[in-house]
Design an enzyme around this catalytic site. Structure first.
Site, PDB file in Angstrom:
ATOM      1  N   LYS A  49       0.841  -1.207   0.000  1.00 18.69           N
ATOM      2  CA  LYS A  49       0.000   0.000   0.000  1.00 18.69           C
ATOM      3  C   LYS A  49       0.870   1.248   0.000  1.00 18.69           C
ATOM      4  O   LYS A  49       1.934   1.281   0.635  1.00 18.69           O
ATOM      5  CB  LYS A  49      -0.914  -0.041   1.230  1.00 18.69           C
ATOM      6  CG  LYS A  49      -1.929   1.090   1.318  1.00 18.69           C
ATOM      7  CD  LYS A  49      -2.795   0.899   2.548  1.00 18.69           C
ATOM      8  CE  LYS A  49      -3.713   2.069   2.807  1.00 18.69           C
ATOM      9  NZ  LYS A  49      -4.556   1.867   4.005  1.00 18.69           N
ATOM     10  N   SER A  58      -9.215   2.604   3.247  1.00 16.76           N
ATOM     11  CA  SER A  58      -8.262   3.259   2.385  1.00 16.76           C
ATOM     12  C   SER A  58      -7.400   2.281   1.578  1.00 16.76           C
ATOM     13  O   SER A  58      -6.750   2.685   0.608  1.00 16.76           O
ATOM     14  CB  SER A  58      -7.357   4.175   3.205  1.00 16.76           C
ATOM     15  OG  SER A  58      -6.578   3.456   4.142  1.00 16.76           O
ATOM     16  N   SER A  85      -9.654   0.390   7.517  1.00 23.81           N
ATOM     17  CA  SER A  85      -9.114   0.388   6.155  1.00 23.81           C
ATOM     18  C   SER A  85      -8.581  -0.945   5.656  1.00 23.81           C
ATOM     19  O   SER A  85      -8.217  -1.060   4.489  1.00 23.81           O
ATOM     20  CB  SER A  85      -8.022   1.453   6.034  1.00 23.81           C
ATOM     21  OG  SER A  85      -8.579   2.731   6.193  1.00 23.81           O
TER      22      SER A  85
END
Length: 476
Positions: free
Chosen positions: A80, A155, A179
């Site tokens: 990520k 996210s 997230s």
């Protein structure tokens, strides 16, 4: 339904990470072929999904030529875009400064790649992780492979979309308000937010007055998630927590499980409540004792306190941006959610100390709850997955109202530090995945994994590729 996936007859097939690692170890598959297949899959679906933040394909090819003794040697993954990978930029879901390569791997990157995983690059996310949908006004939305008209959640949006679409079997994610669990719920994946401190964190997150952030992964199978925690623990271990160990099957102990369908902020929608009660009935059929309770241990101030703390984090990013990200940082390029949260915090900084105190006290209340119950079942999200555009960061107050109504259950465990896992146990009337969330006391990841194995065995997870055309066929 515009469903997009990359599953096919290449080296990756429909194998999960454990099966893929075994095939590489045995010589049935080569690391090079597996990495090339993952690169081709990325290129096939990214135009539709927009999950890629930075491609590092040549680095991945070079890594595939080197032997690694880790359990996942040769298995492709993504990191990520809010943790550092040496030589790659970390843009954190925004374009508010000029990209610059990171000097070194972050600690969590070292742990994950130390298991033998090969990173193909970085995945897209919402700006600084503040929204539960990645819909940046210039970078574009990350779309859901089950139906590209819908959000992939956030996210950890790019990671969720790519794992669900079959690009890679496993990807890094992290969770500061849901997230990991939100994209797991939206994309039909397994998403375990671990106990506070289970994985290493960047220094900025270790210094937070309330440690809400946790690193983890998104996968398509319970055994992949369990194997990552087992292997990571052999590299880096927090000795203040009991070990997760090698969890490979359902547990034998019958548990007392509380069921909650209404958060302190709102009740789940009728459809989501019905699906949650169906999961509760399944647990009861499996022999667990199920009790329906209210979330009375969570104070009425929780939502306001959490939003203020969330805003404080945005205020810090906005006001320290040049020092953190360089002279090219331009706050006018931040989205309206980030700027609105920062304004909210600036107007209410005098309330922050008491809010932090109340948030810290919540762990004691939660510990008392888990002194009675072994686990808690809730829906992961209060509503089904929305369409792209519904959570776009345009009008601040509108998007905040929509976010807090949708993300009504996940922030609790970020504040208390307890583990929680979202499982793809349900689907909405329009065929979108709906996640069910189980949480437990701090250090009880093994219990959650045992429950997850049991539920996966009793009700196998739906697969996006079942009786569906490939990404190439979908595009015709």
């Amino acid at each position: 339904m515009p469903r997009v996936h990359a599953f096919g007859d290449d080296a990756l097939g429909d194998l999960d990470a454990v099966a893929l690692a075994d095939a590489i170890r045995s010589g049935r598959l080569s690391r090079a072929d597996v990495v090339e297949a993952a690169i081709a899959r990325t290129e096939a679906v990214n135009p539709a999904l927009n999950g890629l933040a930075h491609a590092a394909f040549d680095r991945a090819r070079a890594a595939a030529g080197r032997f690694d003794s880790g359990f996942f040697d040769g298995v492709p993954t993504f990191i990520k875009d809010n943790v550092d990978v040496a030589g790659q930029p970390s843009m954190r879901g925004t374009d508010a400064w000029q990209p610059r390569p990171a000097r070194a791997d972050s600690e969590v990157t070292q742990v994950l790649l130390g298991t033998g995983l090969i990173a193909l690059g970085k995945t897209q996310m919402s700006e600084f992780g503040f929204s539960a949908a990645a819909e940046h006004p210039r970078l574009g939305p990350v779309r859901n492979p089950w139906n590209t008209d819908y959000t992939a959640g956030a996210s950890s949006s790019g990671s969720g979309a790519f794992v669900a679409a079959g690009v890679v079997p496993i990807a890094h994610a992290n969770d500061g308000g849901g997230s990991i669990r939100i994209p797991a719920a939206c994309n039909g994946l397994v998403g375990l937010k671990p106990s506070r401190g289970r994985f290493p964190l960047d220094p900025e997150h270790r210094r937070l007055p309330v440690g809400i952030v946790a690193n983890g992964v998104l996968t398509r199978s319970v055994r992949d998630t369990a194997a990552v925690y087992r292997e990571a623990e052999r590299i880096w271990r927090n000795h203040r927590l009991p070990p997760v160990g090698d969890v490979t099957r359902p547990g034998q102990q019958r548990l007392t499980i509380a069921v909650v369908t209404g958060s302190v902020h709102r009740d789940a929608s009728p459809d989501v409540r019905r699906l949650t009660l169906r999961t509760a009935a399944l647990l009861q059929d499996l022999g667990h004792r199920v009790e329906h309770v209210d979330q009375t241990w969570v104070p009425a101030s929780f939502l306001d306190d959490f939003v203020l703390y969330w805003g404080f984090l945005a205020w810090m990013q906005v006001n320290t941006g040049r020092r953190a990200f360089g002279r090219s940082f331009d706050r006018t390029r931040l989205d309206n959610l980030t700027l609105g949260l920062a304004r909210h915090a600036a107007r209410n900084l005098h309330r922050l100390p008491l809010a932090i105190t109340r948030l810290r006290r919540l762990r004691r209340r939660s510990a008392e709850f888990f002194g009675i119950y072994d686990a808690l079942l809730t829906p992961t999200l209060a509503e089904v997955t929305p369409r792209v555009g519904y959570l776009a960061p345009t009008d601040y107050q509108q998007v905040m109202d929509r976010l807090t109504n949708w993300v009504a259950f996940t922030p609790l465990q970020n504040v208390t530090g307890e583990p929680a896992i979202s499982l793809p146990l349900a689907h909405s009337a329009d065929g979108m995945p709906v996640g069910m969330m189980l949480s437990a006391d701090i250090g009880r990841e093994a219990r959650l994994l045992e429950l997850a194995y049991e539920l996966e065995e009793a009700q196998p997870f739906a697969r996006i590729q079942a009786n569906r055309p490939s990404a190439t066929e979908e595009a015709r």
